[in-house]
Design a protein around this motif. Structure first.
Motif, PDB file in Angstrom:
ATOM      1  N   SER A   1     -13.140  -9.628  42.200  1.00  0.00           N
ATOM      2  CA  SER A   1     -11.825  -9.018  42.463  1.00  0.00           C
ATOM      3  C   SER A   1     -11.247  -9.362  43.828  1.00  0.00           C
ATOM      4  O   SER A   1     -10.365  -8.662  44.330  1.00  0.00           O
ATOM      5  CB  SER A   1     -11.873  -7.487  42.313  1.00  0.00           C
ATOM      6  OG  SER A   1     -12.245  -7.131  41.012  1.00  0.00           O
ATOM      7  N   GLY A   2     -11.712 -10.426  44.487  1.00  0.00           N
ATOM      8  CA  GLY A   2     -11.095 -10.834  45.743  1.00  0.00           C
ATOM      9  C   GLY A   2      -9.635 -11.200  45.537  1.00  0.00           C
ATOM     10  O   GLY A   2      -9.289 -11.877  44.568  1.00  0.00           O
ATOM     11  N   PRO A   3      -8.719 -10.740  46.406  1.00  0.00           N
ATOM     12  CA  PRO A   3      -7.287 -11.049  46.242  1.00  0.00           C
ATOM     13  C   PRO A   3      -6.956 -12.473  46.661  1.00  0.00           C
ATOM     14  O   PRO A   3      -7.658 -13.081  47.469  1.00  0.00           O
ATOM     15  CB  PRO A   3      -6.604 -10.044  47.166  1.00  0.00           C
ATOM     16  CG  PRO A   3      -7.616  -9.769  48.237  1.00  0.00           C
ATOM     17  CD  PRO A   3      -8.961  -9.853  47.568  1.00  0.00           C
ATOM     18  N   GLY A   4      -5.871 -12.992  46.113  1.00  0.00           N
ATOM     19  CA  GLY A   4      -5.383 -14.308  46.519  1.00  0.00           C
ATOM     20  C   GLY A   4      -4.597 -14.231  47.813  1.00  0.00           C
ATOM     21  O   GLY A   4      -4.305 -13.152  48.337  1.00  0.00           O
ATOM     22  N   GLY A   5      -4.248 -15.394  48.339  1.00  0.00           N
ATOM     23  CA  GLY A   5      -3.434 -15.458  49.548  1.00  0.00           C
ATOM     24  C   GLY A   5      -1.959 -15.319  49.235  1.00  0.00           C
ATOM     25  O   GLY A   5      -1.480 -15.694  48.162  1.00  0.00           O
ATOM     26  N   VAL A   6      -1.197 -14.744  50.179  1.00  0.00           N
ATOM     27  CA  VAL A   6       0.240 -14.560  50.012  1.00  0.00           C
ATOM     28  C   VAL A   6       0.933 -15.918  49.933  1.00  0.00           C
ATOM     29  O   VAL A   6       0.416 -16.928  50.408  1.00  0.00           O
ATOM     30  CB  VAL A   6       0.805 -13.717  51.181  1.00  0.00           C
ATOM     31  CG1 VAL A   6       0.789 -14.510  52.488  1.00  0.00           C
ATOM     32  CG2 VAL A   6       2.213 -13.217  50.886  1.00  0.00           C
ATOM     33  N   GLY A   7       2.118 -15.960  49.318  1.00  0.00           N
ATOM     34  CA  GLY A   7       2.887 -17.192  49.218  1.00  0.00           C
ATOM     35  C   GLY A   7       3.697 -17.467  50.478  1.00  0.00           C
ATOM     36  O   GLY A   7       3.530 -16.810  51.513  1.00  0.00           O
TER      37      GLY A   7
ATOM     38  N   GLN B   1      -5.914 -13.193  41.738  1.00  0.00           N
ATOM     39  CA  GLN B   1      -7.083 -12.382  42.069  1.00  0.00           C
ATOM     40  C   GLN B   1      -8.268 -12.809  41.199  1.00  0.00           C
ATOM     41  O   GLN B   1      -8.114 -13.189  40.037  1.00  0.00           O
ATOM     42  CB  GLN B   1      -6.777 -10.907  41.807  1.00  0.00           C
ATOM     43  CG  GLN B   1      -7.910  -9.943  42.131  1.00  0.00           C
ATOM     44  CD  GLN B   1      -7.603  -8.528  41.648  1.00  0.00           C
ATOM     45  OE1 GLN B   1      -6.857  -8.350  40.689  1.00  0.00           O
ATOM     46  NE2 GLN B   1      -8.173  -7.533  42.305  1.00  0.00           N
ATOM     47  N   ALA B   2      -9.447 -12.737  41.760  1.00  0.00           N
ATOM     48  CA  ALA B   2     -10.651 -13.014  40.981  1.00  0.00           C
ATOM     49  C   ALA B   2     -10.882 -11.926  39.945  1.00  0.00           C
ATOM     50  O   ALA B   2     -10.488 -10.771  40.144  1.00  0.00           O
ATOM     51  CB  ALA B   2     -11.869 -13.118  41.909  1.00  0.00           C
ATOM     52  N   GLY B   3     -11.523 -12.293  38.840  1.00  0.00           N
ATOM     53  CA  GLY B   3     -11.913 -11.305  37.852  1.00  0.00           C
ATOM     54  C   GLY B   3     -13.089 -10.474  38.353  1.00  0.00           C
ATOM     55  O   GLY B   3     -13.687 -10.771  39.392  1.00  0.00           O
ATOM     56  N   ARG B   4     -13.407  -9.430  37.615  1.00  0.00           N
ATOM     57  CA  ARG B   4     -14.503  -8.579  38.047  1.00  0.00           C
ATOM     58  C   ARG B   4     -15.551  -8.440  36.950  1.00  0.00           C
ATOM     59  O   ARG B   4     -15.241  -8.145  35.795  1.00  0.00           O
ATOM     60  CB  ARG B   4     -14.009  -7.196  38.440  1.00  0.00           C
ATOM     61  CG  ARG B   4     -15.130  -6.361  39.081  1.00  0.00           C
ATOM     62  CD  ARG B   4     -14.621  -5.133  39.752  1.00  0.00           C
ATOM     63  NE  ARG B   4     -15.672  -4.535  40.570  1.00  0.00           N
ATOM     64  CZ  ARG B   4     -15.657  -3.290  41.008  1.00  0.00           C
ATOM     65  NH1 ARG B   4     -14.635  -2.507  40.734  1.00  0.00           N
ATOM     66  NH2 ARG B   4     -16.648  -2.822  41.742  1.00  0.00           N
ATOM     67  N   GLY B   5     -16.824  -8.668  37.340  1.00  0.00           N
ATOM     68  CA  GLY B   5     -17.940  -8.464  36.425  1.00  0.00           C
ATOM     69  C   GLY B   5     -18.833  -7.367  36.951  1.00  0.00           C
ATOM     70  O   GLY B   5     -18.582  -6.775  37.996  1.00  0.00           O
ATOM     71  N   TYR B   6     -19.886  -7.104  36.202  1.00  0.00           N
ATOM     72  CA  TYR B   6     -20.781  -6.035  36.624  1.00  0.00           C
ATOM     73  C   TYR B   6     -21.604  -6.419  37.850  1.00  0.00           C
ATOM     74  O   TYR B   6     -21.949  -5.586  38.678  1.00  0.00           O
ATOM     75  CB  TYR B   6     -21.711  -5.652  35.481  1.00  0.00           C
ATOM     76  CG  TYR B   6     -21.061  -4.672  34.545  1.00  0.00           C
ATOM     77  CD1 TYR B   6     -20.724  -3.391  34.960  1.00  0.00           C
ATOM     78  CD2 TYR B   6     -20.756  -5.046  33.243  1.00  0.00           C
ATOM     79  CE1 TYR B   6     -20.117  -2.497  34.103  1.00  0.00           C
ATOM     80  CE2 TYR B   6     -20.153  -4.152  32.373  1.00  0.00           C
ATOM     81  CZ  TYR B   6     -19.831  -2.879  32.812  1.00  0.00           C
ATOM     82  OH  TYR B   6     -19.222  -1.993  31.955  1.00  0.00           O
TER      83      TYR B   6
ATOM     84  N   THR C   1      -6.540  -3.727  44.668  1.00  0.00           N
ATOM     85  CA  THR C   1      -7.502  -2.675  44.338  1.00  0.00           C
ATOM     86  C   THR C   1      -8.429  -3.157  43.229  1.00  0.00           C
ATOM     87  O   THR C   1      -7.963  -3.477  42.126  1.00  0.00           O
ATOM     88  CB  THR C   1      -6.775  -1.402  43.869  1.00  0.00           C
ATOM     89  OG1 THR C   1      -5.897  -0.963  44.896  1.00  0.00           O
ATOM     90  CG2 THR C   1      -7.767  -0.310  43.536  1.00  0.00           C
ATOM     91  N   PRO C   2      -9.730  -3.255  43.473  1.00  0.00           N
ATOM     92  CA  PRO C   2     -10.646  -3.755  42.437  1.00  0.00           C
ATOM     93  C   PRO C   2     -10.653  -2.843  41.226  1.00  0.00           C
ATOM     94  O   PRO C   2     -10.815  -1.623  41.350  1.00  0.00           O
ATOM     95  CB  PRO C   2     -12.006  -3.744  43.129  1.00  0.00           C
ATOM     96  CG  PRO C   2     -11.703  -3.755  44.589  1.00  0.00           C
ATOM     97  CD  PRO C   2     -10.428  -2.989  44.737  1.00  0.00           C
ATOM     98  N   PRO C   3     -10.439  -3.385  40.021  1.00  0.00           N
ATOM     99  CA  PRO C   3     -10.483  -2.553  38.826  1.00  0.00           C
ATOM    100  C   PRO C   3     -11.935  -2.264  38.435  1.00  0.00           C
ATOM    101  O   PRO C   3     -12.871  -2.858  38.957  1.00  0.00           O
ATOM    102  CB  PRO C   3      -9.803  -3.444  37.778  1.00  0.00           C
ATOM    103  CG  PRO C   3     -10.122  -4.838  38.234  1.00  0.00           C
ATOM    104  CD  PRO C   3     -10.135  -4.789  39.729  1.00  0.00           C
ATOM    105  N   ALA C   4     -12.092  -1.326  37.543  1.00  0.00           N
ATOM    106  CA  ALA C   4     -13.432  -1.036  37.037  1.00  0.00           C
ATOM    107  C   ALA C   4     -13.936  -2.230  36.230  1.00  0.00           C
ATOM    108  O   ALA C   4     -13.190  -2.806  35.434  1.00  0.00           O
ATOM    109  CB  ALA C   4     -13.395   0.216  36.174  1.00  0.00           C
TER     110      ALA C   4
END
Length: 367
Positions: free
Chosen positions: A340-346, A145-150, A187-190
């Protein structure tokens, strides 16, 4: 082989050897679900009348016993010949005057040819079919998953690795564990927060054949840049690591592409330029803020193309793999992008027999 031998002792009333058809030509024998399929060329000279049907014969070379099948055209199926027994196959053509002489013979030992693909996350039990003593397997880990910034200052998730193992010994009737890595961090974290890592996919265990999980992208601020999510690794006879996620930038780091069969997935982009393409049939790196491309499980194909930041164009997966959809990584194994974009399933795919069907590209397509 006499006429009576060819047709189980039945003699045609009015049998006339001068009016029967010429013999067919037997071209090949293949096995589908335990039944032998005989492909043949029909004779051009049908004798004194039209051919009404064809009779195929499978002679057990050990016992001399016959198994037969009939058809009005090629191919002809002989049921339940089983696996691992040597047979001598032939075909005759039948018209109103009787059976032709037998075709040329092909001696063959039928083998079970098949496949099983697991494209949905979960834990499964695969049971080796009758006649199967070796398989070849490919496994792709799920993307991170991608990280999340402001704002857009988040890094992309890493692509899942791809590993394959050829000619792995199994026992018919025995069960083997299959695990397909799930999409994590949906679920995108804060903000700011690190993205969740993907999950491994494997056959039997992580030490036999594994597609490693893509790492989650670090969260944070553009003012404190870092690398993107780590590349998923692999275990097996060959394969490729996933692409590293794009580092934080004011565009948002793109997801890394899934690993290929002989090279790594593309690295995610951090700007509005062209992201790196995949190698060895791997997925392309994500455009800035976009997800990375997945990879196909039918064997090595064309490389994935890296995305270009235009506000809409996602990275393209390798041949047979899924392209990214916005910031979600493509299946199988693309890393997530944006914030926070999710990755693809395996994915895991098993093909057999493992001595003649082998990755990256020897009879790996659907059969």
């Amino acid at each position: 082989m006499s006429v009576s031998d060819r047709l189980g002792g039945f003699i045609f009333p009015g049998y006339d050897p001068t009016q029967v058809s010429n013999a067919p030509t037997l071209n090949s024998v293949t096995v589908v679900s335990g039944n032998s399929q005989l492909a043949f060329t029909v004779p051009t000279n049908t004798g004194g009348g039209a051919i009404t049907n064809y009779v195929g014969f499978a002679k057990n070379t050990s016992t001399g016993a016959y198994t037969t099948g009939t058809s009005t055209s090629s191919p002809l199926t002989i049921s339940s010949t089983g696996y691992g027994t040597e047979y001598e196959f032939s075909v005759v053509a039948v018209n109103a005057y009787g059976p032709s002489a037998p075709s040329n013979a092909i001696t063959d030992t039928p083998v079970n040819i098949g496949q099983q693909a697991y494209l949905t996350a979960g834990t499964y039990s695969w049971v080796a079919p009758a006649g199967v003593n070796a398989v070849s397997v490919v496994a792709v880990g799920s993307g991170g998953q991608a990280g999340r910034g402001y704002n857009y200052d988040a890094s992309g998730g890493g692509g899942g690795g791809l590993g394959y193992k050829n000619n792995y010994s199994v026992s018919a009737g025995s069960s083997y564990t299959v695990v397909v890595g799930n999409v994590t961090g949906t679920t995108p974290p804060a903000p700011p927060a690190n993205g969740a890592a993907g999950e491994n996919s494997y056959f039997v265990s992580n030490s036999v054949v594994k597609g490693g999980a893509g790492g989650g992208g670090p969260g944070g601020y553009y003012s404190s840049p870092s690398n993107g999510g780590s590349a998923g690794t692999y275990t097996g006879d060959g394969g490729g690591n996933g692409g590293v996620g794009g580092a934080r930038s004011n565009y948002g780091g793109g997801g890394g592409g899934a690993g290929g069969y002989s090279g790594n997935g593309g690295t995610g982009s951090t700007s509005n330029g062209q992201a790196a393409s995949g190698a060895g049939g791997g997925g392309g790196g994500g455009k800035a803020s976009g997800g990375g491309g997945g990879v196909g499980v039918l064997g090595e194909g064309s490389n994935g193309v890296g995305g270009i930041y235009t506000g809409a164009v996602p990275a393209t997966g390798g041949s047979g793999g899924g392209s990214a959809s916005g910031d979600t990584g493509g299946n199988a194994g693309g890393g997530g992008g944006y914030s926070s974009g999710p990755g693809g399933v395996g994915a895991v795919r098993i093909i057999w027999p493992g001595d003649t069907r082998q990755f990256p590209s020897t009879r790996t397509a659907d059969e």
